[in-house]
Design an enzyme around this catalytic site. Structure first.
Site, PDB file in Angstrom:
ATOM      1  N   GLU A  52     -20.408  -3.886 -16.168  1.00  0.00           N
ATOM      2  CA  GLU A  52     -21.494  -4.361 -15.312  1.00  0.00           C
ATOM      3  C   GLU A  52     -22.816  -3.754 -15.763  1.00  0.00           C
ATOM      4  O   GLU A  52     -22.856  -2.557 -16.051  1.00  0.00           O
ATOM      5  CB  GLU A  52     -21.212  -3.986 -13.854  1.00  0.00           C
ATOM      6  CG  GLU A  52     -19.952  -4.651 -13.295  1.00  0.00           C
ATOM      7  CD  GLU A  52     -19.633  -4.240 -11.859  1.00  0.00           C
ATOM      8  OE1 GLU A  52     -20.334  -3.343 -11.318  1.00  0.00           O
ATOM      9  OE2 GLU A  52     -18.690  -4.802 -11.280  1.00  0.00           O
ATOM     10  N   GLY A  83     -20.533  -6.980  -2.656  1.00  0.00           N
ATOM     11  CA  GLY A  83     -19.680  -7.144  -1.490  1.00  0.00           C
ATOM     12  C   GLY A  83     -20.052  -6.245  -0.334  1.00  0.00           C
ATOM     13  O   GLY A  83     -20.007  -6.654   0.830  1.00  0.00           O
ATOM     14  N   ASP A  92     -16.146 -10.161  -7.519  1.00  0.00           N
ATOM     15  CA  ASP A  92     -17.392  -9.475  -7.196  1.00  0.00           C
ATOM     16  C   ASP A  92     -17.597  -8.282  -8.117  1.00  0.00           C
ATOM     17  O   ASP A  92     -18.653  -7.668  -8.125  1.00  0.00           O
ATOM     18  CB  ASP A  92     -17.386  -9.001  -5.734  1.00  0.00           C
ATOM     19  CG  ASP A  92     -18.706  -8.385  -5.308  1.00  0.00           C
ATOM     20  OD1 ASP A  92     -19.760  -9.013  -5.569  1.00  0.00           O
ATOM     21  OD2 ASP A  92     -18.702  -7.278  -4.736  1.00  0.00           O
ATOM     22  N   HIS A 109     -21.350  -7.672  -7.801  1.00  0.00           N
ATOM     23  CA  HIS A 109     -20.961  -6.419  -7.145  1.00  0.00           C
ATOM     24  C   HIS A 109     -21.840  -6.127  -5.926  1.00  0.00           C
ATOM     25  O   HIS A 109     -22.463  -5.076  -5.824  1.00  0.00           O
ATOM     26  CB  HIS A 109     -21.015  -5.248  -8.131  1.00  0.00           C
ATOM     27  CG  HIS A 109     -20.105  -4.117  -7.727  1.00  0.00           C
ATOM     28  ND1 HIS A 109     -19.619  -3.197  -8.619  1.00  0.00           N
ATOM     29  CD2 HIS A 109     -19.588  -3.759  -6.513  1.00  0.00           C
ATOM     30  CE1 HIS A 109     -18.853  -2.316  -7.989  1.00  0.00           C
ATOM     31  NE2 HIS A 109     -18.820  -2.640  -6.708  1.00  0.00           N
ATOM     32  N   ALA A 118     -12.722  -5.046  -5.481  1.00  0.00           N
ATOM     33  CA  ALA A 118     -12.494  -3.601  -5.602  1.00  0.00           C
ATOM     34  C   ALA A 118     -13.324  -3.052  -6.757  1.00  0.00           C
ATOM     35  O   ALA A 118     -14.513  -2.785  -6.606  1.00  0.00           O
ATOM     36  CB  ALA A 118     -11.006  -3.327  -5.788  1.00  0.00           C
ATOM     37  N   ARG A 119     -12.711  -2.918  -7.929  1.00  0.00           N
ATOM     38  CA  ARG A 119     -13.408  -2.498  -9.141  1.00  0.00           C
ATOM     39  C   ARG A 119     -12.907  -3.362 -10.294  1.00  0.00           C
ATOM     40  O   ARG A 119     -11.715  -3.637 -10.409  1.00  0.00           O
ATOM     41  CB  ARG A 119     -13.148  -1.006  -9.457  1.00  0.00           C
ATOM     42  CG  ARG A 119     -13.840  -0.038  -8.521  1.00  0.00           C
ATOM     43  CD  ARG A 119     -15.347  -0.081  -8.691  1.00  0.00           C
ATOM     44  NE  ARG A 119     -16.040   0.921  -7.889  1.00  0.00           N
ATOM     45  CZ  ARG A 119     -16.432   0.759  -6.637  1.00  0.00           C
ATOM     46  NH1 ARG A 119     -16.161  -0.378  -6.007  1.00  0.00           N
ATOM     47  NH2 ARG A 119     -17.084   1.706  -5.997  1.00  0.00           N
ATOM     48  N   ASP A 150       0.859  -1.184   0.000  1.00  0.00           N
ATOM     49  CA  ASP A 150       0.000   0.000   0.000  1.00  0.00           C
ATOM     50  C   ASP A 150       0.890   1.227   0.000  1.00  0.00           C
ATOM     51  O   ASP A 150       1.614   1.476   0.974  1.00  0.00           O
ATOM     52  CB  ASP A 150      -0.912   0.011   1.236  1.00  0.00           C
ATOM     53  CG  ASP A 150      -2.030   1.041   1.115  1.00  0.00           C
ATOM     54  OD1 ASP A 150      -1.774   2.147   0.588  1.00  0.00           O
ATOM     55  OD2 ASP A 150      -3.161   0.748   1.541  1.00  0.00           O
TER      56      ASP A 150
END
Length: 352
Positions: free
Chosen positions: A285, A306, A280, A304, A255-256, A194
């Protein structure tokens, strides 16, 4: 007669008054909002407008251009520059969640409009979905479930035992830290990358922080993505990075979808570079009909959701409502929840 959620708008008898003398108007860019958030808005006496049909960008633009919207609670549909520019009364935006890729933050910043998020509100739900996808992918649970439903007693005995394997977390915020705690408890080694934590000790004992993600990847049997979508992270996980993983690794993405190069992902799943993936989120989408992802037996898919448990939805709705009401009342939320915090110094909070 006042309309309810899904019918266009909600009104209440006592409304706060905007500086112009009219009621404060809040636009929720979805047909509904969790009742906990509705209660907060109604207690404040706000007039609330709902998007009649989910994901209708044209309707968003129409409402923004024709209604005196003071604040937007943004769900998943795009809040673009055209919609923002068309609404001279707009003063504040809050995301219902943390991902602001559907909001033109630059257009808001140019207008001096703060964009808030609700950090942590759905972190536990997303973390639990991450773990669910990880276990399902590693043990082929979804495939065996499908086989049984088709009348076949297919006892897959080639699943991956996660104990002793290494998890690599790309992004180590609140979601990643919850996932790490659970994986440490089952005996996994946990690494994390990170950029926001460069040069700092790990916020969670037992987790090793890496300064270079590409150096970390060859040591990771499972990788889980927890990064926002922006210009830097789009297609961030590409063919080259997938190739750095050990053979037969598992990729989890809550995440995306656009963070992963989907064509490269499909190829890696087909040629065995990846043992499995749990997704997810997808690049497009809803998932288009005929997508190879839907036909691959080593992919677990969810739509999607989550962060969409009732508890998480209530927390996000409440947080977003408080974000916009606080700004409009001259009592802004903490600057750490504002993604364009530079506008806070230049734009005073509006007191109704």
């Amino acid at each position: 007669m006042p309309k309810t959620q899904g019918d266009g708008f909600v009104t209440s008898a006592q409304r706060p008054i905007a500086p112009t003398g009219r009621p404060i108007t809040i636009f929720v860019t979805a047909p509904k909002l969790a009742q906990a958030g509705v209660d907060v808005l109604q207690a404040a006496g706000a007039r609330v407008i709902y998007l009649p049909v989910a994901d209708d960008v044209q309707a968003v633009r129409h409402i923004m251009a024709t209604e005196p919207v003071d604040a937007v609670i943004s769900r998943t549909v795009a809040l673009d520059a055209e919609a923002i520019a068309s609404c001279p009364t707009l003063k504040v935006v809050s995301k219902h969640g943390v991902g602001v890729s559907n909001i033109d933050v630059a257009a808001c910043t140019e207008r001096g409009i703060p964009v808030y998020v609700t950090p942590g509100a759905n972190a536990q739900s997303v973390a639990e979905m991450t773990l669910g996808l990880m276990f399902a992918a590693a043990r082929r649970i979804h495939w065996m479930d499908g086989e049984l439903r088709e009348g076949r007693w297919s006892r897959a005995q080639d699943g991956l035992e996660l104990h002793g394997r290494t998890l690599g977390l790309v992004g180590f915020g609140q979601v990643g830290q919850r996932v790490a705690a659970a994986c440490l408890a089952i005996g996994m080694r946990v690494y994390a990358y990170d950029p926001a934590l460069q040069g700092q000790p790990s916020p969670l004992p037992g987790v090793t922080l890496w300064s270079d993600m590409d150096d970390m990847l060859p040591h990771c049997n499972v990788v889980s993505l927890h990064v926002p979508l922006n210009a830097r992270t789009r297609n961030f996980f590409n063919a080259a990075r997938l190739a750095r993983l050990p053979k037969q690794s598992v990729l989890i993405n809550t995440a995306r979808g656009e963070v992963v190069d989907e064509e490269a992902l499909i190829q890696a799943l087909q040629d065995g570079q990846l043992y499995a993936a749990g997704l997810d989120t997808m690049a497009v989408e809803p998932l288009p009909a005929g997508s190879p992802l839907a036909t691959l037996p080593n992919v677990v898919l969810t739509p999607h959701v989550g962060g969409s448990t009732p508890a998480a939805l209530a927390a996000m709705a409440t947080g977003a409502a408080r974000n916009v009401l606080g700004w409009l009342a001259g009592q802004p939320a903490d600057a750490s929840a504002c993604v364009n915090a530079q506008v806070l110094k230049a734009t005073p909070a509006v007191s109704a």
